[in-house]
Design an enzyme around this catalytic site. Structure first.
Site, short mmCIF file in Angstrom:
data_model
loop_
_atom_site.label_atom_id
_atom_site.label_comp_id
_atom_site.label_asym_id
_atom_site.label_seq_id
_atom_site.Cartn_x
_atom_site.Cartn_y
_atom_site.Cartn_z
N THR A 1 5.95 6.65 2.05
CA THR A 1 7.17 7.37 2.46
C THR A 1 7.99 7.75 1.22
OG1 THR A 1 8.29 5.24 2.73
CG2 THR A 1 7.43 6.28 4.73
N SER A 2 7.36 7.68 0.03
CA SER A 2 8.14 7.91 -1.20
C SER A 2 8.06 9.39 -1.59
CB SER A 2 7.68 6.99 -2.32
OG SER A 2 6.34 7.27 -2.69
N ARG A 3 7.07 9.73 -2.38
CA ARG A 3 6.81 11.14 -2.71
C ARG A 3 5.31 11.34 -2.71
NH1 ARG A 3 11.24 12.10 -1.47
NH2 ARG A 3 12.88 13.16 -2.63
N ALA B 1 11.20 10.44 7.27
CA ALA B 1 11.64 9.04 7.27
C ALA B 1 13.15 8.87 7.39
CB ALA B 1 11.12 8.33 6.02
N HIS C 1 7.65 14.53 6.52
CA HIS C 1 8.73 14.09 5.61
C HIS C 1 9.98 13.78 6.45
CE1 HIS C 1 10.11 14.25 1.18
NE2 HIS C 1 10.82 13.36 1.86
N GLY D 1 13.02 -1.37 -5.34
CA GLY D 1 14.39 -0.86 -5.40
C GLY D 1 15.01 -0.96 -4.01
N ARG D 2 15.98 -0.08 -3.76
CA ARG D 2 16.74 -0.15 -2.50
C ARG D 2 15.84 -0.15 -1.26
NH1 ARG D 2 20.51 3.43 -5.65
NH2 ARG D 2 18.71 4.80 -5.71
N ILE D 3 14.94 0.84 -1.17
CA ILE D 3 14.15 0.99 0.06
C ILE D 3 13.07 -0.08 0.12
CG2 ILE D 3 12.69 2.59 1.39
CD1 ILE D 3 14.41 4.88 0.12
N GLU E 1 4.23 20.29 0.38
CA GLU E 1 4.89 20.25 1.69
C GLU E 1 5.42 21.62 2.05
OE1 GLU E 1 7.81 17.12 1.63
OE2 GLU E 1 6.32 15.60 1.14
C1 GLV Z 1 13.93 12.10 0.99
O1 GLV Z 1 12.76 12.09 0.73
C2 GLV Z 1 14.94 11.77 0.04
O2 GLV Z 1 14.64 11.68 -1.14
O3 GLV Z 1 16.10 11.62 0.46
#
Ligand code: GLV
Length: 372
Positions: free
Chosen positions: A265-267, A320, A318, A161-163, A296
């Site tokens: 870096t997602s969940r 990013a 968390h 996707g985007r990221i 978290e």
């Molecule tokens: C950060 O984790 C977001 O979903 O923006």
């Protein structure tokens, strides 16, 4: 503007963005603490009749919340792209639109994913500690340790996707082969464009070898990659046909090369942390860099804190999307705060003719589709 809307904000999203609301004569109340407010307080505020609720990923927004806001709550506006903390089925049942902040954090998040990958592979943390702790005693060809290069290696991007696409662009600049996997949609147009760029660079002598990008199965991606970066949303079983909860379990981690690195870096819950800690301890993989966790902040007794794996496990809070402009700009085309308040304003002030399905940052459009 005829009506003064009341908004409760569960975290401080910065004066600049809050002033956008105040300048429109909204009554804005911001929870003052850095931690999440107790749910009880959110419920109290909603029962007192707020029109809009600004939330973030640490607030659990479910039927209890929508019930408390019944009759008055018109919108939940989330400052984050991920919205797994918001129960979409409950929002739909109560017919409350909720918004999120996509796109504006794409570059910040993807560059951070690349940076922590590089920090992990080139041992930046260990190297700096050597100097700070006055243990840097000599220059030597390979002692006390070496890292792994990134250039010329193979990156697997899980979720395009985007990221995912943004990190692919960055990896292309670092002359990497790219293996793509996406459980839902294969963006072949994007992949073809990247291959064209790679071919052009090769043609002009900017690459030593022809670099490639292609979609493969998840298994092939994991078996072949030197680096694996996760960019899928958290989807729990029952929420869709392609759940991602604990997608990275023991079986998948064992497929990775013992020299490969994992970046998330997602969940957090996309990775089974107990399995990952075991993978690191038993060296099924070379290392992991994590910005997100199953719980978290990361609990004190997390197995990921085991000093025995500290040299191959980088841990971040968390963080990013935590760039100044990305987080706080009040410009809806640049900052999460700006996009969050604009999403709220769109709903409350009935922009787009009051049609939620036309509002760019409303997530649960299906609840308002007139044809449905
Ligand atoms: C950060 O984790 C977001 O979903 O923006």
């Amino acid at each position: 503007m005829s009506k003064s809307f009341r908004v409760f904000v569960t975290c401080d999203i910065g004066e600049e963005a809050l002033n956008v609301l105040r300048d429109r004569r909204y009554q804005v109340e911001v929870y003052p603490g850095p931690q999440a407010p107790p749910k009880k307080l959110i419920l109290e505020k909603l029962r007192s009749g707020v029109d809009g609720l600004i939330t973030t990923l640490r607030d659990q927004i479910d039927a209890e919340v929508f019930e408390a806001g019944k009759g008055t709550l018109k919108v939940v506006s989330q400052i984050a792209v991920g919205f797994d903390n918001i129960n979409r089925a409950d929002a739909n049942r109560y017919k409350v639109p909720f918004t999120h902040t996509p796109d504006v954090l794409t570059e910040a998040t993807s560059e951070f994913a690349f940076f922590i990958l590089a920090a992990l592979a080139r041992k930046l943390w260990d190297a700096e500690h050597l100097v700070r702790e006055n243990r840097w005693d000599y220059w030597h060809p390979y002692l006390p340790f070496l890292g792994d290069e990134v250039t010329g290696k193979t990156m697997a991007v899980i979720g395009t996707g985007r990221i995912g696409q943004a990190i692919i662009k960055k990896c292309t600049g670092f002359d990497m082969h790219i293996l793509c996997y996406d459980p839902v949609f294969q963006n072949t147009k994007f992949v073809d464009a990247i291959q064209e760029i790679k071919d052009l660079r090769y043609k002009h002598g900017l690459y030593q070898e022809r670099m490639t990008i292609k979609y493969v199965t998840l298994e092939d991606a994991l078996r072949q990659a030197d680096y694996v970066s996760i960019h899928v949303p958290l989807i729990r079983p029952g929420e869709s046909d392609t759940p991602t909860l604990h997608l990275f379990n023991e079986r998948l981690l064992r497929m990775m090369k013992p020299t490969a690195y994992l970046v998330n870096t997602s969940r957090g819950p996309v990775v089974d942390e107990a399995a990952l800690a075991k993978a690191l301890r038993e060296r099924w993989i070379a290392g992991a860099a994590l910005d997100v966790f199953e719980q978290e902040p990361l609990p004190a007794d997390s197995p990921l804190r085991d000093p025995a794996i500290a040299d191959r496990c980088r841990l971040f809070p968390h963080f990013a999307s935590a760039g100044k402009i990305t987080r706080l700009s009040a410009d809806p085309n640049r900052g999460m705060a700006g996009r969050c308040v604009q999403g709220l304003i769109d709903v409350l002030e009935k922009n787009y003719g009051g049609d939620y399905t036309k509002m760019p940052w409303v997530v649960n459009k299906e609840a308002f589709n007139r044809a449905a």
